[in-house]
Enzyme design. Structure first.
Site, mmCIF file in Angstrom:
data_model
loop_
_atom_site.group_PDB
_atom_site.id
_atom_site.type_symbol
_atom_site.label_atom_id
_atom_site.label_comp_id
_atom_site.label_asym_id
_atom_site.label_seq_id
_atom_site.Cartn_x
_atom_site.Cartn_y
_atom_site.Cartn_z
ATOM 1 N N HIS A 1 0.833 -1.208 0.000
ATOM 2 C CA HIS A 1 0.000 0.000 0.000
ATOM 3 C C HIS A 1 0.863 1.251 0.000
ATOM 4 C CE1 HIS A 1 1.279 -0.374 4.152
ATOM 5 N NE2 HIS A 1 1.152 0.947 4.198
ATOM 6 N N THR B 1 0.681 4.594 2.038
ATOM 7 C CA THR B 1 0.012 5.260 3.161
ATOM 8 C C THR B 1 -0.270 6.724 2.804
ATOM 9 O OG1 THR B 1 1.300 3.912 4.711
ATOM 10 C CG2 THR B 1 0.218 5.857 5.625
ATOM 11 N N HIS C 1 5.087 6.627 -1.142
ATOM 12 C CA HIS C 1 5.869 5.431 -1.466
ATOM 13 C C HIS C 1 5.072 4.180 -1.139
ATOM 14 C CE1 HIS C 1 6.288 5.948 2.854
ATOM 15 N NE2 HIS C 1 6.367 4.625 2.874
ATOM 16 N N THR D 1 6.183 0.613 0.632
ATOM 17 C CA THR D 1 7.261 -0.169 1.245
ATOM 18 C C THR D 1 7.199 -1.601 0.726
ATOM 19 O OG1 THR D 1 7.183 1.158 3.260
ATOM 20 C CG2 THR D 1 8.218 -1.012 3.434
#
Ligand code: ACK
Length: 220
Positions: free
Chosen positions: A69, A71, A151, A153
């Site tokens: 995902h 965030t 971003h 992760t």
């Protein structure tokens, strides 16, 4: 009321559609496999291994749990600053549960994290919180525009939490803003690979990837 506070999630964000999630994971694994074989990487293996260790299995070095995902707002079930205000934002309420396409511009690794950079569109920026740490993290000289931190992760080194990927990306963007392009290593299948020092490797996609994603929230 307390009901509302209890119902706030751990975080809001865009969740990659399953088939794309698999595709990105395969791509990341292939990248690590290739990187591990490059002489240029072996020359800097110390960034990723202890004294006397000549090899590092990068695929084991980075570990990840949970859905892939991007965030938007970390809420920590209401304990994070601005969580309630974010959940009540008009744009958040309106776009909750809707699909979008995330534009992925680069893949990066540092000794701490592996992630991809997401380039937010104007529409997507409406879901970006106002109270981000971008300014504080970027330091006084390098103010980065809102959403720079966006971003996904893909993995973390042992003992590192995913919250580190944002600051790692901001560090790369600061270097780039200061005019550093890194040391160009070679062209890989998806674009040029550059080394920025201190274990920072960046693969810039010649053609950005388009990732279908759902705007939603996560509760553990
Ligand atoms: O990889 P991420 O963006 O970094 O996704 C996870 C997610 O929330 C669940 O842990 C992110 N996260 C954790 N703490 C924070 C924080 N203080 N600020 C912003 N994002 C955070 C983490």
């Amino acid at each position: 009321g307390s009901m509302e506070e209890v119902s706030l999630p751990l975080y809001f964000g865009w969740f990659l559609e399953y088939t794309f999630q698999d595709k990105l994971e395969v791509m990341a694994k292939d990248f690590l496999k290739t990187l591990g074989t490059l002489e240029a990487f072996k020359k800097h293996i110390r960034d990723f291994s202890g004294e006397g260790e000549e090899e590092t299995n990068l695929e084991q070095y980075f570990q990840h749990k949970g859905p892939l995902h991007c965030t938007t707002k970390y809420c920590n079930y209401g304990k994070a600053k601005g969580a309630k205000e974010y959940a009540e934002k008009e744009s958040v309420r309106q776009q909750y549960g809707s699909m979008t396409k995330l534009v992925i511009g680069a893949l990066f690794i540092t000794p701490r994290t592996m992630g991809v950079r997401v380039l937010l569109t104007q529409d997507q920026l409406q879901l970006w919180p106002d109270d981000t740490e971008e300014k504080a993290d970027a330091g006084p000289e390098a103010e980065l525009p809102p959403g720079s931190r966006a971003h996904i992760t893909l993995g973390c080194a042992e003992g590192i939490k995913p919250v580190q990927t944002g600051p790692d990306l901001l560090e790369i963007l600061q270097l780039q803003k200061q005019g550093q392009e890194g040391e160009k290593v070679q062209d890989l299948e998806n674009g040029p690979l550059a080394y920025y020092g201190n274990g920072i490797w960046v693969l810039s996609f010649t053609e950005p990837l388009l990732a279908p994603a759902l705007f939603s929230s996560y509760y553990k």
